[in-house]
Scaffold this active site. Structure first.
Site, short mmCIF file in Angstrom:
data_model
loop_
_atom_site.label_atom_id
_atom_site.label_comp_id
_atom_site.label_asym_id
_atom_site.label_seq_id
_atom_site.Cartn_x
_atom_site.Cartn_y
_atom_site.Cartn_z
N ARG A 105 0.81 -1.20 0.00
CA ARG A 105 0.00 0.00 0.00
C ARG A 105 0.85 1.26 0.00
O ARG A 105 0.57 2.23 -0.73
CB ARG A 105 -0.96 -0.01 1.19
CG ARG A 105 -1.87 1.22 1.32
CD ARG A 105 -2.43 1.73 0.03
NE ARG A 105 -3.07 0.70 -0.78
CZ ARG A 105 -3.29 0.81 -2.07
NH1 ARG A 105 -2.89 1.90 -2.73
NH2 ARG A 105 -3.88 -0.16 -2.74
N LYS A 140 2.22 25.05 -3.55
CA LYS A 140 0.96 24.46 -3.08
C LYS A 140 1.09 22.94 -3.14
O LYS A 140 0.49 22.25 -3.96
CB LYS A 140 -0.21 24.96 -3.93
CG LYS A 140 -0.44 26.46 -3.78
CD LYS A 140 -1.56 26.94 -4.69
CE LYS A 140 -1.75 28.45 -4.55
NZ LYS A 140 -2.79 28.97 -5.47
N LYS A 172 4.29 39.43 -3.00
CA LYS A 172 2.89 39.18 -3.32
C LYS A 172 2.05 40.42 -2.97
O LYS A 172 2.55 41.41 -2.41
CB LYS A 172 2.39 37.97 -2.54
CG LYS A 172 3.20 36.71 -2.79
CD LYS A 172 2.81 36.01 -4.08
CE LYS A 172 1.51 35.29 -3.91
NZ LYS A 172 1.13 34.55 -5.13
N GLU A 202 4.36 40.43 -7.87
CA GLU A 202 3.04 40.12 -8.40
C GLU A 202 2.27 41.39 -8.72
O GLU A 202 2.25 42.33 -7.92
CB GLU A 202 2.26 39.29 -7.37
CG GLU A 202 0.83 39.00 -7.74
CD GLU A 202 0.09 38.27 -6.63
OE1 GLU A 202 0.44 37.12 -6.35
OE2 GLU A 202 -0.82 38.87 -6.03
N ASP A 224 -1.02 38.12 -12.31
CA ASP A 224 -1.97 37.31 -11.55
C ASP A 224 -3.40 37.50 -12.02
O ASP A 224 -3.91 38.63 -12.07
CB ASP A 224 -1.87 37.66 -10.06
CG ASP A 224 -2.67 36.71 -9.19
OD1 ASP A 224 -2.57 35.49 -9.41
OD2 ASP A 224 -3.38 37.19 -8.29
#
Length: 284
Positions: A105, A140, A172, A202, A224
């Site tokens: 597994r 992410k 950002k 960004e 973005d």
């Protein structure tokens, strides 16, 4: 095609696999196998794909079997980065049947997850053919599995973004808001950042891009959530002065038109956070 130049070293992979085996074996090991499989039973098992894809995670599968039983003979037939078809055998494992079943597994979980990422990446990359755009992943990722998930993106023909917060300066929208605007953050970078450190910022409007280009100090601009027409305008405005990365709402059906705008990179978090696990099975 793969962009991975070499496999990750075992010292990185083994702790990941060991932790997964410890979780799966629990406090009393594989009770079912211990009770129903006669000691000394030997078999040859095959990991077979139930759908087409691109291989990744095969080294982790090998480690899973060898941590349970170093005497198992594990033969990888589809190396990481290789394409395969439905029904193809990716690996053969021969030896003690109980050992194979106890590692099954964990080996399949790693291989299925990473084959899924590589396969999804390959689909995105295929839509960028005949353009200069590169498909890249993001941070992410599954906590603790970033290194192998990003490696799976490379196996699918994609490219990696930052591996950690310490790799590069990526400004950002929240950084801009907290620091008081685009000019203050870029001025701070020019004053304090190492000359060895690349700077990305960004923007989500062409007015912001214009401000970045006027101020200078950025190597890369992340565009973005811009629609395709706006991305095309951004490329025309930049005139090659900065590297342009398109991000946000990057679905498979849209990648070709985004690549055709002339952006340099297309970043897609879905490659790692939403890739379906590829259906693999182990059969005796």
């Amino acid at each position: 095609m793969t962009n991975a130049t070499s496999p990750l070293p075992p010292m990185i992979l083994e702790p990941l696999v060991r932790a997964a085996l410890i979780e799966d074996l629990g406090t009393n090991g594989d009770i079912t196998t211990r009770i129903v499989i006669p000691a000394g039973t030997r078999y040859c098992a095959r990991i077979r794909s139930r759908e087409a894809g691109v291989a990744s995670g095969m080294d982790l599968a090998r480690i899973a079997f060898h941590l349970i039983d170093p005497t198992l003979d594990v033969r990888i037939l589809r190396a990481d980065g290789m394409a395969f078809q439905t029904g193809d055998v990716l690996a053969e494992i021969e030896g003690d049947a109980a050992s194979i079943l106890s590692a099954e597994r964990v080996a399949l979980n790693f291989a299925g997850r990473l084959c899924g990422i590589a396969t999804m990446t390959a689909a995105f990359v295929a839509r960028t053919q005949d353009t200069a755009a590169r498909v890249t992943c993001t941070r992410k990722t599954t906590p603790g599995l970033r290194m192998v998930e990003k490696q799976a993106v490379l196996h699918g023909g994609g490219f990696a973004h930052r591996f950690s917060l310490s790799d590069a300066i990526l400004i950002k929208d929240n950084h801009i808001a907290a620091a008081g605007g685009i000019r203050p953050v870029l001025q701070a970078c020019k004053a304090h950042a190492s000359h060895m450190m690349r700077v990305e910022i960004e923007v989500d409007r062409l007015e912001q891009l214009s401000e970045v280009l006027d101020e200078g100090g950025a190597d890369v601009v992340l565009l973005d959530n811009m629609d395709t027409a706006t991305l095309r305008q951004a490329v025309a405005m930049a005139q090659g002065r900065v590297v342009l990365e398109a991000s946000g709402n990057m679905r498979l059906g849209r990648i070709a038109e985004v690549a055709a705008t002339g952006v340099d990179y297309i970043s897609c978090g879905a490659l790692t956070h939403s890739a379906p696990t590829l259906d693999l099975g182990l059969d005796f």
